[in-house]
Scaffold this motif. Structure first.
Motif, PDB file in Angstrom:
ATOM      1  N   LYS A  82      54.957  71.958 130.742  1.00  0.00           N
ATOM      2  CA  LYS A  82      53.648  72.414 130.277  1.00  0.00           C
ATOM      3  C   LYS A  82      53.298  71.762 128.943  1.00  0.00           C
ATOM      4  O   LYS A  82      54.183  71.530 128.117  1.00  0.00           O
ATOM      5  CB  LYS A  82      53.745  73.929 130.084  1.00  0.00           C
ATOM      6  CG  LYS A  82      52.451  74.673 130.075  1.00  0.00           C
ATOM      7  CD  LYS A  82      52.620  76.172 130.254  1.00  0.00           C
ATOM      8  CE  LYS A  82      53.574  76.836 129.284  1.00  0.00           C
ATOM      9  NZ  LYS A  82      53.642  78.275 129.315  1.00  0.00           N
ATOM     10  N   GLU A  84      50.453  72.622 125.889  1.00  0.00           N
ATOM     11  CA  GLU A  84      49.365  73.514 125.461  1.00  0.00           C
ATOM     12  C   GLU A  84      48.747  72.984 124.181  1.00  0.00           C
ATOM     13  O   GLU A  84      49.452  72.457 123.308  1.00  0.00           O
ATOM     14  CB  GLU A  84      49.912  74.922 125.218  1.00  0.00           C
ATOM     15  CG  GLU A  84      50.289  75.636 126.502  1.00  0.00           C
ATOM     16  CD  GLU A  84      51.254  76.766 126.239  1.00  0.00           C
ATOM     17  OE1 GLU A  84      50.895  77.911 126.537  1.00  0.00           O
ATOM     18  OE2 GLU A  84      52.353  76.493 125.702  1.00  0.00           O
ATOM     19  N   GLN A  86      46.920  73.888 120.779  1.00  0.00           N
ATOM     20  CA  GLN A  86      46.775  75.025 119.858  1.00  0.00           C
ATOM     21  C   GLN A  86      45.391  74.995 119.194  1.00  0.00           C
ATOM     22  O   GLN A  86      44.728  73.948 119.191  1.00  0.00           O
ATOM     23  CB  GLN A  86      47.870  74.993 118.792  1.00  0.00           C
ATOM     24  CG  GLN A  86      49.273  74.897 119.352  1.00  0.00           C
ATOM     25  CD  GLN A  86      49.626  76.079 120.240  1.00  0.00           C
ATOM     26  OE1 GLN A  86      49.632  75.956 121.459  1.00  0.00           O
ATOM     27  NE2 GLN A  86      49.863  77.223 119.635  1.00  0.00           N
TER      28      GLN A  86
END
Ligand code: NAP
Length: 306
Positions: A82, A84, A86
Protein backbone atom coordinates in the motif's frame (compact mmCIF):
# COMPACT_ATOMS: atom_id res chain seq x y z
CA UNK A 1 10.94 10.06 7.75
CA UNK A 2 13.04 8.97 4.77
CA UNK A 3 13.91 11.28 1.90
CA UNK A 4 13.13 8.72 -0.78
CA UNK A 5 11.64 5.27 -1.24
CA UNK A 6 12.03 3.52 -4.58
CA UNK A 7 9.61 0.76 -5.51
CA UNK A 8 10.76 -1.67 -8.19
CA UNK A 9 14.10 -3.19 -9.13
CA UNK A 10 14.42 -3.15 -12.90
CA UNK A 11 16.82 -0.81 -14.73
CA UNK A 12 14.65 2.20 -13.77
CA UNK A 13 14.56 1.39 -10.05
CA UNK A 14 18.29 0.63 -9.74
CA UNK A 15 19.32 3.70 -11.72
CA UNK A 16 17.11 5.88 -9.51
CA UNK A 17 18.77 4.24 -6.48
CA UNK A 18 22.32 4.84 -7.80
CA UNK A 19 21.58 8.55 -8.38
CA UNK A 20 19.69 9.00 -5.10
CA UNK A 21 22.37 7.21 -3.08
CA UNK A 22 25.15 9.27 -4.64
CA UNK A 23 23.16 12.42 -3.80
CA UNK A 24 23.14 11.26 -0.15
CA UNK A 25 19.37 10.74 -0.10
CA UNK A 26 19.84 7.30 1.56
CA UNK A 27 17.30 5.50 -0.62
CA UNK A 28 15.33 2.46 0.45
CA UNK A 29 14.48 0.15 -2.47
CA UNK A 30 11.65 -2.35 -2.29
CA UNK A 31 12.76 -4.84 -4.87
CA UNK A 32 9.61 -6.96 -4.64
CA UNK A 33 9.45 -10.72 -4.30
CA UNK A 34 10.50 -11.27 -7.93
CA UNK A 35 13.47 -8.86 -8.09
CA UNK A 36 15.11 -7.57 -11.22
CA UNK A 37 12.16 -6.98 -13.53
CA UNK A 38 11.77 -8.16 -17.09
CA UNK A 39 15.50 -8.51 -17.77
CA UNK A 40 15.60 -11.45 -15.39
CA UNK A 41 13.76 -13.46 -18.02
CA UNK A 42 15.85 -12.27 -20.95
CA UNK A 43 18.92 -13.99 -22.32
CA UNK A 44 21.53 -11.89 -24.13
CA UNK A 45 21.17 -8.13 -23.95
CA UNK A 46 23.10 -6.85 -26.93
CA UNK A 47 21.88 -3.25 -27.03
CA UNK A 48 22.75 -1.92 -23.58
CA UNK A 49 25.71 0.44 -24.13
CA UNK A 50 28.93 -0.45 -22.36
CA UNK A 51 28.80 -4.19 -23.02
CA UNK A 52 30.27 -4.66 -26.51
CA UNK A 53 30.07 -8.47 -26.27
CA UNK A 54 26.53 -8.37 -24.85
CA UNK A 55 25.55 -9.34 -21.32
CA UNK A 56 23.00 -11.73 -19.83
CA UNK A 57 19.90 -9.96 -18.47
CA UNK A 58 20.20 -11.29 -14.89
CA UNK A 59 23.91 -10.45 -14.83
CA UNK A 60 23.19 -6.86 -15.90
CA UNK A 61 20.59 -6.52 -13.16
CA UNK A 62 23.00 -7.97 -10.62
CA UNK A 63 25.60 -5.36 -11.58
CA UNK A 64 23.09 -2.51 -11.30
CA UNK A 65 22.02 -3.70 -7.86
CA UNK A 66 25.67 -3.96 -6.72
CA UNK A 67 26.32 -0.44 -7.96
CA UNK A 68 23.32 0.87 -5.98
CA UNK A 69 24.49 -1.01 -2.87
CA UNK A 70 28.01 0.39 -3.22
CA UNK A 71 26.68 3.88 -2.47
CA UNK A 72 24.63 2.77 0.53
CA UNK A 73 21.21 1.87 -0.87
CA UNK A 74 19.09 -0.05 1.61
CA UNK A 75 17.21 -2.94 0.00
CA UNK A 76 14.15 -4.90 1.09
CA UNK A 77 13.11 -7.99 -0.86
CA UNK A 78 9.47 -7.36 -0.13
CA UNK A 79 6.38 -6.52 -2.10
CA UNK A 80 4.79 -3.18 -1.23
CA UNK A 81 1.15 -3.58 -0.23
CA UNK A 82 0.00 0.00 0.00
CA UNK A 83 1.03 3.62 -0.55
CA UNK A 84 -0.86 6.35 1.30
CA UNK A 85 -0.65 10.06 0.79
CA UNK A 86 -0.62 12.08 4.03
CA UNK A 87 -2.23 15.50 4.52
CA UNK A 88 1.21 17.16 4.64
CA UNK A 89 2.08 15.75 1.19
CA UNK A 90 4.38 12.98 2.46
CA UNK A 91 3.82 9.27 1.89
CA UNK A 92 3.50 6.12 3.96
CA UNK A 93 4.55 2.91 2.27
CA UNK A 94 3.38 -0.40 3.78
CA UNK A 95 5.14 -3.72 3.18
CA UNK A 96 4.73 -6.92 5.22
CA UNK A 97 2.60 -4.98 7.70
CA UNK A 98 5.43 -2.49 8.46
CA UNK A 99 5.01 1.19 7.60
CA UNK A 100 7.72 3.41 6.10
CA UNK A 101 7.16 7.19 5.93
CA UNK A 102 8.89 9.06 3.11
CA UNK A 103 9.02 12.57 1.65
CA UNK A 104 9.22 11.29 -1.93
CA UNK A 105 8.41 8.01 -3.69
CA UNK A 106 9.82 6.81 -7.01
CA UNK A 107 7.63 4.24 -8.74
CA UNK A 108 9.48 1.80 -10.99
CA UNK A 109 7.20 -1.23 -10.90
CA UNK A 110 7.34 -1.81 -14.64
CA UNK A 111 4.95 -3.96 -16.59
CA UNK A 112 3.80 -7.59 -16.54
CA UNK A 113 3.43 -10.01 -19.42
CA UNK A 114 -0.03 -9.98 -20.98
CA UNK A 115 -1.96 -13.25 -21.08
CA UNK A 116 -4.08 -14.58 -23.95
CA UNK A 117 -7.10 -14.52 -21.66
CA UNK A 118 -8.31 -18.10 -22.15
CA UNK A 119 -9.66 -20.18 -19.28
CA UNK A 120 -7.63 -23.15 -20.54
CA UNK A 121 -4.50 -20.94 -20.51
CA UNK A 122 -5.08 -20.20 -16.83
CA UNK A 123 -5.78 -23.86 -16.00
CA UNK A 124 -2.65 -25.08 -17.81
CA UNK A 125 -0.31 -22.32 -16.64
CA UNK A 126 2.96 -24.00 -15.64
CA UNK A 127 1.73 -27.24 -17.24
CA UNK A 128 2.82 -26.41 -20.77
CA UNK A 129 1.61 -22.81 -20.89
CA UNK A 130 4.17 -20.12 -20.11
CA UNK A 131 4.92 -16.45 -20.67
CA UNK A 132 8.66 -16.91 -20.22
CA UNK A 133 10.72 -18.93 -22.68
CA UNK A 134 13.96 -18.33 -20.83
CA UNK A 135 12.43 -19.66 -17.60
CA UNK A 136 10.65 -22.68 -19.03
CA UNK A 137 12.26 -23.44 -22.41
CA UNK A 138 14.42 -26.17 -20.91
CA UNK A 139 11.32 -28.29 -20.20
CA UNK A 140 10.52 -28.55 -23.90
CA UNK A 141 13.50 -30.56 -25.08
CA UNK A 142 12.66 -32.23 -28.41
CA UNK A 143 9.05 -31.04 -28.16
CA UNK A 144 6.95 -28.86 -30.43
CA UNK A 145 5.80 -25.48 -29.16
CA UNK A 146 3.86 -22.42 -30.21
CA UNK A 147 4.85 -18.81 -29.58
CA UNK A 148 2.05 -16.27 -29.95
CA UNK A 149 3.01 -12.72 -30.98
CA UNK A 150 4.77 -10.73 -33.66
CA UNK A 151 7.03 -8.37 -31.71
CA UNK A 152 10.70 -8.53 -30.71
CA UNK A 153 9.86 -10.67 -27.68
CA UNK A 154 8.16 -13.30 -29.83
CA UNK A 155 11.16 -13.42 -32.20
CA UNK A 156 13.66 -13.56 -29.36
CA UNK A 157 11.77 -16.26 -27.50
CA UNK A 158 11.14 -18.32 -30.64
CA UNK A 159 14.84 -18.31 -31.45
CA UNK A 160 15.73 -19.14 -27.87
CA UNK A 161 13.26 -22.03 -27.78
CA UNK A 162 14.87 -23.67 -30.81
CA UNK A 163 17.80 -24.53 -28.53
CA UNK A 164 15.50 -27.07 -26.91
CA UNK A 165 12.36 -27.63 -28.96
CA UNK A 166 12.38 -29.69 -32.16
CA UNK A 167 9.97 -27.25 -33.81
CA UNK A 168 8.70 -23.77 -32.95
CA UNK A 169 5.60 -22.31 -34.58
CA UNK A 170 5.05 -18.56 -34.35
CA UNK A 171 1.32 -17.87 -34.43
CA UNK A 172 0.64 -14.25 -35.37
CA UNK A 173 -2.71 -12.52 -35.79
CA UNK A 174 -1.64 -10.45 -38.81
CA UNK A 175 0.41 -11.00 -41.98
CA UNK A 176 3.42 -8.92 -40.87
CA UNK A 177 5.63 -8.76 -37.77
CA UNK A 178 6.18 -5.55 -35.83
CA UNK A 179 9.58 -6.84 -34.65
CA UNK A 180 12.78 -5.10 -35.77
CA UNK A 181 14.23 -6.12 -39.15
CA UNK A 182 17.27 -7.74 -37.52
CA UNK A 183 15.11 -9.94 -35.27
CA UNK A 184 12.84 -10.89 -38.18
CA UNK A 185 15.86 -11.89 -40.30
CA UNK A 186 17.20 -14.09 -37.55
CA UNK A 187 13.79 -15.72 -37.22
CA UNK A 188 13.25 -16.36 -40.94
CA UNK A 189 16.72 -17.90 -41.19
CA UNK A 190 16.07 -20.37 -38.37
CA UNK A 191 15.15 -23.72 -39.94
CA UNK A 192 13.32 -24.87 -36.83
CA UNK A 193 10.84 -21.97 -36.91
CA UNK A 194 7.66 -21.90 -38.97
CA UNK A 195 5.31 -18.92 -39.03
CA UNK A 196 1.54 -19.35 -39.03
CA UNK A 197 0.20 -15.99 -40.23
CA UNK A 198 -3.26 -14.44 -39.72
CA UNK A 199 -4.08 -16.82 -36.90
CA UNK A 200 -4.92 -16.80 -33.20
CA UNK A 201 -5.01 -19.49 -30.52
CA UNK A 202 -8.66 -19.90 -29.63
CA UNK A 203 -8.39 -22.78 -27.18
CA UNK A 204 -5.68 -24.83 -25.50
CA UNK A 205 -6.38 -28.54 -25.07
CA UNK A 206 -5.25 -30.76 -22.23
CA UNK A 207 -7.04 -29.42 -19.14
CA UNK A 208 -8.51 -32.91 -18.55
CA UNK A 209 -5.05 -34.57 -18.53
CA UNK A 210 -3.24 -31.74 -16.74
CA UNK A 211 -0.82 -30.85 -19.56
CA UNK A 212 -0.95 -29.12 -22.93
CA UNK A 213 -1.76 -31.57 -25.72
CA UNK A 214 -2.86 -29.24 -28.52
CA UNK A 215 -4.59 -26.05 -29.58
CA UNK A 216 -7.49 -24.88 -31.67
CA UNK A 217 -6.29 -22.24 -34.11
CA UNK A 218 -8.61 -19.71 -35.73
CA UNK A 219 -7.96 -17.79 -38.91
CA UNK A 220 -8.36 -14.02 -38.50
CA UNK A 221 -9.10 -13.84 -42.25
CA UNK A 222 -12.09 -16.17 -42.56
CA UNK A 223 -12.76 -17.44 -39.00
CA UNK A 224 -12.09 -21.06 -39.99
CA UNK A 225 -10.65 -23.23 -37.22
CA UNK A 226 -8.33 -26.21 -37.09
CA UNK A 227 -6.81 -28.37 -34.37
CA UNK A 228 -3.08 -28.89 -33.97
CA UNK A 229 -1.10 -31.16 -31.65
CA UNK A 230 1.42 -29.21 -29.58
CA UNK A 231 3.34 -29.65 -26.31
CA UNK A 232 3.68 -26.06 -25.20
CA UNK A 233 2.20 -22.59 -25.67
CA UNK A 234 4.17 -19.42 -24.96
CA UNK A 235 2.54 -16.00 -25.11
CA UNK A 236 4.77 -13.05 -26.06
CA UNK A 237 2.03 -10.51 -26.66
CA UNK A 238 3.22 -7.46 -24.81
CA UNK A 239 2.81 -6.15 -21.30
CA UNK A 240 0.44 -4.37 -18.93
CA UNK A 241 1.88 -1.61 -16.69
CA UNK A 242 1.76 -2.33 -12.95
CA UNK A 243 -0.16 0.72 -11.73
CA UNK A 244 -2.26 -0.94 -9.00
CA UNK A 245 -0.46 0.78 -6.06
CA UNK A 246 -0.75 4.31 -7.44
CA UNK A 247 -4.07 4.35 -9.30
CA UNK A 248 -5.51 6.91 -6.86
CA UNK A 249 -2.62 9.36 -7.37
CA UNK A 250 -2.07 9.39 -11.13
CA UNK A 251 -3.83 9.79 -14.47
CA UNK A 252 -3.52 6.96 -16.99
CA UNK A 253 -3.51 7.09 -20.78
CA UNK A 254 -5.84 4.94 -22.90
CA UNK A 255 -3.38 2.00 -22.76
CA UNK A 256 -3.17 2.14 -18.96
CA UNK A 257 0.26 3.81 -18.75
CA UNK A 258 0.86 6.66 -16.29
CA UNK A 259 0.73 10.16 -17.72
CA UNK A 260 3.75 12.26 -16.75
CA UNK A 261 4.52 15.91 -17.31
CA UNK A 262 6.40 16.13 -20.59
CA UNK A 263 10.17 15.76 -20.21
CA UNK A 264 9.93 14.86 -16.50
CA UNK A 265 8.86 11.96 -14.26
CA UNK A 266 6.28 14.11 -12.42
CA UNK A 267 2.67 12.92 -12.21
CA UNK A 268 -0.31 14.83 -10.83
CA UNK A 269 0.75 14.08 -7.22
CA UNK A 270 3.72 16.17 -6.08
CA UNK A 271 6.51 14.06 -4.59
CA UNK A 272 5.54 10.93 -6.55
CA UNK A 273 7.83 10.24 -9.51
CA UNK A 274 7.12 7.69 -12.22
CA UNK A 275 9.82 6.02 -14.28
CA UNK A 276 10.47 3.02 -16.53
CA UNK A 277 7.83 1.00 -18.32
CA UNK A 278 5.09 2.37 -16.05
CA UNK A 279 5.08 5.58 -18.09
CA UNK A 280 6.50 4.40 -21.40
CA UNK A 281 4.33 2.51 -23.83
CA UNK A 282 6.49 3.59 -26.72
CA UNK A 283 10.16 2.69 -26.24
CA UNK A 284 10.15 0.17 -23.37
CA UNK A 285 13.86 -0.49 -23.53
CA UNK A 286 16.22 -1.21 -20.65
CA UNK A 287 18.29 1.84 -21.55
CA UNK A 288 15.30 4.20 -21.77
CA UNK A 289 13.97 2.82 -18.46
CA UNK A 290 17.37 3.43 -16.87
CA UNK A 291 17.39 6.97 -18.27
CA UNK A 292 14.01 7.75 -16.76
CA UNK A 293 15.16 6.26 -13.43
CA UNK A 294 17.95 8.83 -13.40
CA UNK A 295 15.40 11.57 -14.17
CA UNK A 296 13.16 10.41 -11.29
CA UNK A 297 15.98 10.60 -8.76
CA UNK A 298 16.95 14.09 -9.99
CA UNK A 299 13.30 15.22 -9.91
CA UNK A 300 12.97 13.89 -6.35
CA UNK A 301 16.19 15.59 -5.26
CA UNK A 302 14.90 18.91 -6.62
CA UNK A 303 11.61 18.46 -4.76
CA UNK A 304 13.46 17.82 -1.48
CA UNK A 305 15.50 21.02 -1.62
CA UNK A 306 12.43 23.15 -2.34
P1 NAP B 1 5.01 -5.70 -28.61
O1 NAP B 1 6.06 -5.05 -29.44
O2 NAP B 1 3.91 -4.90 -28.04
O3 NAP B 1 4.41 -6.88 -29.50
C1 NAP B 1 3.31 -7.62 -29.06
C2 NAP B 1 2.89 -8.56 -30.16
O4 NAP B 1 1.83 -9.38 -29.68
C3 NAP B 1 2.39 -7.83 -31.39
O5 NAP B 1 2.87 -8.45 -32.54
C4 NAP B 1 0.88 -7.96 -31.27
O6 NAP B 1 0.24 -8.06 -32.52
C5 NAP B 1 0.72 -9.26 -30.53
N1 NAP B 1 -0.49 -9.29 -29.70
C6 NAP B 1 -0.88 -8.39 -28.75
N2 NAP B 1 -2.01 -8.79 -28.13
C7 NAP B 1 -2.35 -9.96 -28.71
C8 NAP B 1 -3.41 -10.88 -28.49
N3 NAP B 1 -4.35 -10.67 -27.55
N4 NAP B 1 -3.45 -11.99 -29.26
C9 NAP B 1 -2.51 -12.23 -30.20
N5 NAP B 1 -1.47 -11.40 -30.44
C10 NAP B 1 -1.38 -10.29 -29.70
O7 NAP B 1 5.66 -6.45 -27.35
P2 NAP B 1 7.09 -7.13 -27.17
O8 NAP B 1 7.43 -8.00 -28.32
O9 NAP B 1 7.04 -7.72 -25.82
O10 NAP B 1 8.10 -5.91 -27.17
C11 NAP B 1 7.95 -4.84 -26.23
C12 NAP B 1 9.08 -3.83 -26.39
O11 NAP B 1 10.31 -4.42 -25.96
C13 NAP B 1 9.27 -3.38 -27.82
O12 NAP B 1 9.60 -2.03 -27.82
C14 NAP B 1 10.43 -4.22 -28.29
O13 NAP B 1 11.17 -3.59 -29.31
C15 NAP B 1 11.24 -4.36 -27.02
N6 NAP B 1 12.05 -5.60 -27.04
C16 NAP B 1 13.32 -5.52 -27.56
C17 NAP B 1 14.11 -6.65 -27.61
C18 NAP B 1 15.50 -6.53 -28.16
O14 NAP B 1 15.80 -5.53 -28.78
N7 NAP B 1 16.37 -7.50 -27.95
C19 NAP B 1 13.62 -7.90 -27.18
C20 NAP B 1 12.32 -7.95 -26.68
C21 NAP B 1 11.55 -6.80 -26.62
P3 NAP B 1 0.15 -6.80 -33.55
O15 NAP B 1 1.51 -6.71 -34.16
O16 NAP B 1 -0.91 -7.23 -34.48
O17 NAP B 1 -0.21 -5.62 -32.70
Amino acid sequence: MRDIIIIGSGPAGWTAAIYAARADMKPLVFEGDEPGGQLMTTTDVENFPGFPEGILGPELMGKMKKQAERFGTEIKTERVEKIELQEDGTFVVTAKGETYPAKTVVMATGATARRLGLESEQALYGKGVSACATCDGFFFKDKEVIIVGGGDSAMEEANFLTRFASKVYIVHRRDAFRASKAMQERTFQNQKIEVIWDTVVEEIYGVDVGKVTGVRLKSTKDDTTRDMNIDGVFAAIGHVPNTELIKAFVDLDDKGYVLVEKGTTKCKTPGLFICGDLQDSRYRQAISAAGSGCMAALDAEKQLVK
